[in-house]
Design a protein around this motif. Structure first.
Motif, short mmCIF file in Angstrom:
data_model
loop_
_atom_site.label_atom_id
_atom_site.label_comp_id
_atom_site.label_asym_id
_atom_site.label_seq_id
_atom_site.Cartn_x
_atom_site.Cartn_y
_atom_site.Cartn_z
N PRO A 1 0.82 -1.22 0.00
CA PRO A 1 0.00 0.00 0.00
C PRO A 1 0.85 1.27 0.00
CG PRO A 1 -0.90 -1.60 1.55
CD PRO A 1 0.43 -2.14 1.09
N ALA A 2 1.93 1.27 0.79
CA ALA A 2 2.80 2.45 0.82
C ALA A 2 3.49 2.66 -0.52
CB ALA A 2 3.84 2.29 1.93
N ALA A 3 3.95 1.57 -1.15
CA ALA A 3 4.61 1.68 -2.45
C ALA A 3 3.65 2.21 -3.51
CB ALA A 3 5.17 0.32 -2.87
N ASN A 4 2.43 1.69 -3.52
CA ASN A 4 1.44 2.16 -4.49
C ASN A 4 1.07 3.62 -4.25
OD1 ASN A 4 1.19 -0.28 -5.93
ND2 ASN A 4 -0.17 -1.11 -4.38
N ALA A 5 1.01 4.03 -2.98
CA ALA A 5 0.71 5.43 -2.67
C ALA A 5 1.82 6.35 -3.16
CB ALA A 5 0.50 5.60 -1.17
N LEU A 6 3.08 5.94 -2.97
CA LEU A 6 4.20 6.74 -3.43
C LEU A 6 4.17 6.90 -4.96
CD1 LEU A 6 7.02 5.30 -1.15
CD2 LEU A 6 6.23 7.66 -1.16
N GLY B 1 -10.51 -5.08 1.13
CA GLY B 1 -11.77 -5.10 0.40
C GLY B 1 -12.70 -3.99 0.85
N VAL B 2 -12.84 -3.84 2.18
CA VAL B 2 -13.67 -2.76 2.71
C VAL B 2 -13.08 -1.41 2.32
CG1 VAL B 2 -14.45 -1.66 4.85
CG2 VAL B 2 -14.53 -4.14 4.63
N ALA B 3 -11.74 -1.30 2.32
CA ALA B 3 -11.11 -0.03 1.95
C ALA B 3 -11.44 0.35 0.52
CB ALA B 3 -9.59 -0.14 2.14
N VAL B 4 -11.47 -0.62 -0.39
CA VAL B 4 -11.86 -0.34 -1.77
C VAL B 4 -13.29 0.19 -1.81
CG1 VAL B 4 -12.41 -1.41 -4.00
CG2 VAL B 4 -10.27 -1.97 -2.86
N ALA B 5 -14.20 -0.49 -1.10
CA ALA B 5 -15.61 -0.08 -1.12
C ALA B 5 -15.81 1.29 -0.49
CB ALA B 5 -16.46 -1.13 -0.40
N VAL B 6 -15.14 1.55 0.63
CA VAL B 6 -15.26 2.85 1.29
C VAL B 6 -14.74 3.95 0.37
CG1 VAL B 6 -14.41 4.27 3.20
CG2 VAL B 6 -15.23 1.94 3.64
N SER B 7 -13.64 3.69 -0.30
CA SER B 7 -13.08 4.68 -1.23
C SER B 7 -14.07 5.01 -2.34
CB SER B 7 -11.77 4.17 -1.83
OG SER B 7 -10.80 3.93 -0.84
N VAL B 8 -14.71 3.98 -2.89
CA VAL B 8 -15.72 4.21 -3.93
C VAL B 8 -16.89 4.99 -3.36
CG1 VAL B 8 -17.35 3.11 -5.52
CG2 VAL B 8 -15.05 2.17 -5.24
N GLY B 9 -17.33 4.63 -2.15
CA GLY B 9 -18.46 5.32 -1.54
C GLY B 9 -18.18 6.79 -1.29
N ALA C 1 -6.99 6.82 -2.83
CA ALA C 1 -7.11 5.67 -1.94
C ALA C 1 -7.65 4.46 -2.71
CB ALA C 1 -8.03 6.01 -0.77
N LEU C 2 -8.62 4.67 -3.58
CA LEU C 2 -9.16 3.57 -4.38
C LEU C 2 -8.06 2.94 -5.22
CD1 LEU C 2 -11.36 1.83 -5.67
CD2 LEU C 2 -11.89 3.76 -7.18
N GLY C 3 -7.25 3.78 -5.88
CA GLY C 3 -6.17 3.25 -6.70
C GLY C 3 -5.17 2.46 -5.89
N VAL C 4 -4.82 2.97 -4.71
CA VAL C 4 -3.83 2.29 -3.85
C VAL C 4 -4.34 0.92 -3.43
CG1 VAL C 4 -2.76 2.35 -1.56
CG2 VAL C 4 -2.71 4.38 -3.02
N PHE C 5 -5.55 0.85 -2.92
CA PHE C 5 -6.06 -0.42 -2.40
C PHE C 5 -6.45 -1.37 -3.52
CE2 PHE C 5 -6.77 2.35 1.36
CZ PHE C 5 -5.92 1.67 2.22
#
Length: 407
Positions: free
Chosen positions: A139-144, A284-292, A323-327
């Motif tokens: 997650p940190a690498a994708n965020a960077l 999984g929840v993080a993806v859904a929360v990001s979309v929401g 956040a959606l892209g990272v997760f």
């Protein structure tokens, strides 16, 4: 809570990330100059739109092809070849500008080739990251990486706008080609990345391997729902196609640049506190929360009547999109075996690029018929509703997270 920089302690990832800060700016220079040159030659926005269409099909096919190669060949070699190819096409773009060919056909052909190489390069590079970085740091690498991309999306066009009147189109193409040298050096310094568990057996045909990847996705609830969530967010609630109409009808024509920049700026701000992403365990929840959150922020943006609250909602939406892209990337990198990662990243590249294009088409048609504000708000509500439905209906996706079903 600030940026988690631990992935930068990995030599290979650090070199790729630093090179990406240079090549990201260079790519934005070309992204600005190509449509301007096409419009200058033709005087028609239709040809500018055609350039986007011409580039998508080769990009999609090449992303699938690159994903297959990433699973059966040394990823370092494939990444190096596509990186050199992108730089070479930038040199050809410089040559046509220097020669003053003024040929739309040549420009469109070069755009198609470069987009194909970009698609393959993207699929392979995303499959390289999990080979360099430990799973808990993905997650940190994708965020960077997302932070670099979004920052380049803001700074690059501004830099192009300042340099173009002084240096000309050819110089900006040449700068992009030179910038690719930094990425070539970083890839060259990588260790060999051959297929894991390669036995030297004869490989299946290209189409069969693509179908294997599609079959793997359809058999995995986690992957399938992650793709659906991302596609719903970008196809239902990406409002950029309606920014010109909103600027004309609701705000002021000169505000259009602020609207475009606000989404990227929100992503950059979220990236600056992306250290929190590493602590999230339910991906999984993080993806859904990001979309929401993305959908609700877009819905409120659609109902905003003045620029200041509109920008505030777009900043929030941009953070949710990062956040959606990272997760999403983290799920796709951890929920599959290494021998399938390339093909899954190829499919992801097609979905990530296809969703916004479909969204532009849907929003453009609906906006013309029903009005931009209603369409943007309605699309945001639909995206948020889709996020809730996916979490409720798919328990395996809801439970997926760090340490769960990793292969």
């Amino acid at each position: 809570m600030l940026v988690d920089v631990r992935p930068l302690r990995v030599d290979g990832f650090r070199r790729l990330w630093l090179a990406g800060t240079v090549t990201g700016l260079g790519a934005q220079l070309t992204a600005v100059v190509v449509p301007l040159q096409i419009y200058e030659i033709t005087g028609s926005s239709a040809y500018v739109g055609l350039a986007a269409l011409v580039g998508f099909a080769p990009m999609a096919v090449a992303a699938l092809w690159g994903g297959v190669l990433a699973d059966v060949r040394d990823r370092r070699r494939v990444l190096l070849a596509t990186t050199i190819g992108i730089g070479a096409t930038s040199l050809l773009l410089w040559a046509q500008a220097w020669a003053d060919l003024r040929s739309v056909g040549v420009l469109l052909a070069l755009v198609a080739v470069q987009q194909a190489l970009f698609g393959a390069n993207t699929a392979v590079s995303r499959a390289v990251t999990p080979r360099l970085v430990r799973p808990e740091l993905l997650p940190a690498a994708n965020a960077l990486q997302s932070l670099v991309t979004l920052s380049a999306g803001i700074a690059g066009p501004l830099l192009a706008g300042g340099l173009l009147p002084v240096a000309g189109a050819g110089t900006l193409y040449l700068a992009d080609a030179v910038a690719m040298g930094a990425m070539g050096w970083a890839v060259w310094r990588l260790p060999a990345l051959p297929p894991v568990g390669s036995t030297g057996r004869r490989r299946a045909p290209f189409l069969s391997q693509i179908l294997d990847g599609v079959g793997y996705v359809t058999r995995s609830q986690i992957l399938l729902v992650t793709y659906l969530a991302d596609f719903a967010a970008l196809s239902l609630a990406l409002p950029t196609a309606l920014f010109p109409q909103l600027a004309e009808e609701t705000y002021h024509p000169s505000d259009i640049g602020v609207l475009y920049a606000a989404v990227s700026a929100g992503g950059v701000l979220a990236g600056l506190v992306s250290g929190a992403f590493t602590r999230v365990t339910r991906h999984g929840v993080a993806v859904a929360v990001s979309v929401g959150v993305w959908g609700l922020a877009i819905a409120w943006f659609g109902s905003a009547g003045s620029l200041l609250p509109a920008v505030g909602w777009l900043l929030l939406a941009g953070g949710a999109l990062l956040a959606l892209g990272v997760f999403r990337k983290t799920v796709l990198q951890t929920a599959v075996p290494d021998g399938m990662r390339g093909r899954l990243q190829g499919l992801d590249t097609v979905v990530a690029m296809g969703g916004p294009r479909l969204g532009d088409l849907l929003h453009g048609m609906a906006g013309a018929a029903f009005g931009a504000g209603w369409v943007v708000a309605g699309g945001g509500v639909l995206a948020a509703g889709a996020a809730v439905a996916l979490v409720v209906l798919f328990p395996e996706f809801r439970r997926y997270g760090a340490g769960i079903e990793r292969v």
